[in-house]
Scaffold this active site. Structure first.
Site, PDB file in Angstrom:
ATOM      1  N   GLY A  77       0.840  -1.188   0.000  1.00 58.41           N
ATOM      2  CA  GLY A  77       0.000   0.000   0.000  1.00 58.41           C
ATOM      3  C   GLY A  77       0.877   1.241   0.000  1.00 58.41           C
ATOM      4  O   GLY A  77       2.036   1.189   0.431  1.00 58.41           O
ATOM      5  N   GLN A  82       3.242   9.850   0.814  1.00 57.66           N
ATOM      6  CA  GLN A  82       4.492   9.091   0.814  1.00 57.66           C
ATOM      7  C   GLN A  82       5.305   9.317  -0.464  1.00 57.66           C
ATOM      8  O   GLN A  82       6.453   8.872  -0.537  1.00 57.66           O
ATOM      9  CB  GLN A  82       4.210   7.602   0.998  1.00 57.66           C
ATOM     10  N   CYS A 127       6.250   0.068   7.541  1.00 58.52           N
ATOM     11  CA  CYS A 127       5.840   1.208   6.723  1.00 58.52           C
ATOM     12  C   CYS A 127       6.970   1.582   5.780  1.00 58.52           C
ATOM     13  O   CYS A 127       8.135   1.623   6.182  1.00 58.52           O
ATOM     14  CB  CYS A 127       5.500   2.395   7.619  1.00 58.52           C
ATOM     15  N   LEU A 128       6.620   1.877   4.530  1.00 57.60           N
ATOM     16  CA  LEU A 128       7.639   2.265   3.548  1.00 57.60           C
ATOM     17  C   LEU A 128       8.307   3.583   3.917  1.00 57.60           C
ATOM     18  O   LEU A 128       9.426   3.846   3.483  1.00 57.60           O
ATOM     19  CB  LEU A 128       7.015   2.351   2.158  1.00 57.60           C
ATOM     20  N   HIS A 169      -4.047   1.303   7.916  1.00 58.35           N
ATOM     21  CA  HIS A 169      -2.723   1.923   7.847  1.00 58.35           C
ATOM     22  C   HIS A 169      -2.708   3.047   6.810  1.00 58.35           C
ATOM     23  O   HIS A 169      -2.217   4.157   7.077  1.00 58.35           O
ATOM     24  CB  HIS A 169      -1.707   0.831   7.495  1.00 58.35           C
ATOM     25  N   GLU A 170      -3.257   2.775   5.615  1.00 55.30           N
ATOM     26  CA  GLU A 170      -3.203   3.771   4.546  1.00 55.30           C
ATOM     27  C   GLU A 170      -4.142   4.944   4.803  1.00 55.30           C
ATOM     28  O   GLU A 170      -3.808   6.096   4.505  1.00 55.30           O
ATOM     29  CB  GLU A 170      -3.516   3.115   3.193  1.00 55.30           C
ATOM     30  N   HIS A 173      -2.442   7.289   7.025  1.00 59.23           N
ATOM     31  CA  HIS A 173      -1.491   8.157   6.324  1.00 59.23           C
ATOM     32  C   HIS A 173      -2.151   9.432   5.832  1.00 59.23           C
ATOM     33  O   HIS A 173      -1.583  10.530   5.943  1.00 59.23           O
ATOM     34  CB  HIS A 173      -0.877   7.423   5.125  1.00 59.23           C
TER      35      HIS A 173
END
Length: 219
Positions: A77, A82, A127-128, A169-170, A173
């Site tokens: 995701g 990001q 997380c990226l 999670h997304e 963000h």
């Protein structure tokens, strides 16, 4: 009732019988730099995508770029902040706990309130934008996100297990919240220390994977 043996993926919340290994958007996109915790755009609520952008080339290109950037980073995701863009959008290509693949994007997502009877499951999460480490974190077992697609059509996406975690999670963000913000101060400090140790190796792998994808799409 759909024949589950013929469902290749659930795309934008709908079962499809055939779907490629990578979402078609990725072949049209360009890999962008992924922001890292500490950058302002990750730590504030992002702007709602205005109606004038829906159906337009700018939003379509952003989503294409987000898909290929997510694949280059080997994530499931990715939110617009990001890649440094102050808009409430995310993309995903994520399995649930039954192995069903879910693919799509959501513009201006709203997460349904958790049912008090729904279990909270503690599992590893990463997380990226916190490259490298993971931490144990509780999330609701089920999640539903509502919004629109890039053309303004309504979207409702529901999932359980790992995919529910991805949806939560997304959406976080887009509201300026990272998973590490949900950790204790001690655990957050541990994760950030580990990130500093691991980040360079993670970045190198992303460059390598981006080059692989570029060759794949060109060839």
């Amino acid at each position: 009732m759909p024949d589950e043996s013929r469902v290749a993926a659930v795309v934008q919340g709908r079962d499809v019988a055939d779907f490629p290994e990578l979402a078609p958007e990725a072949a049209r996109g360009s890999v962008r730099r992924i922001t890292v915790t500490g950058e302002d755009v990750l730590h504030r609520r992002n702007r709602d995508v205005p109606a004038r952008m829906l159906g337009g080339g700018e939003l379509h290109r952003l989503i294409d770029d987000m898909f290929v950037t997510m694949y280059a980073a080997e994530g499931v995701g990715l939110a617009a902040n990001q890649v440094g863009v102050d808009l409430r959008v995310f993309v995903y290509d994520c399995p649930d706990d039954e192995g069903v693949r879910h693919v799509g994007h959501v513009v201006n997502p709203v997460l349904d309130e958790r049912d008090p009877d729904d279990a909270v499951v503690v599992e590893s999460e990463g997380c990226l934008s916190v490259p490298g480490p993971h931490a144990e974190l509780g999330r609701a077992e089920h999640a539903t996100v509502r919004g629109v697609d890039r053309d303004g059509e309504p979207v409702v996406v529901s999932g359980s297990g790992y995919f529910a975690r991805c949806l939560q999670h997304e959406t976080d963000h887009t509201l300026g919240r990272l998973y590490i913000d949900r950790l204790s101060a001690r655990e957050r400090k541990r994760v950030l220390k580990k990130m500093n140790e691991m980040a360079n190796d993670v970045f190198a792998r992303r460059v390598e994977r981006a080059a692989e994808l570029e060759r794949e799409f060109a060839g």
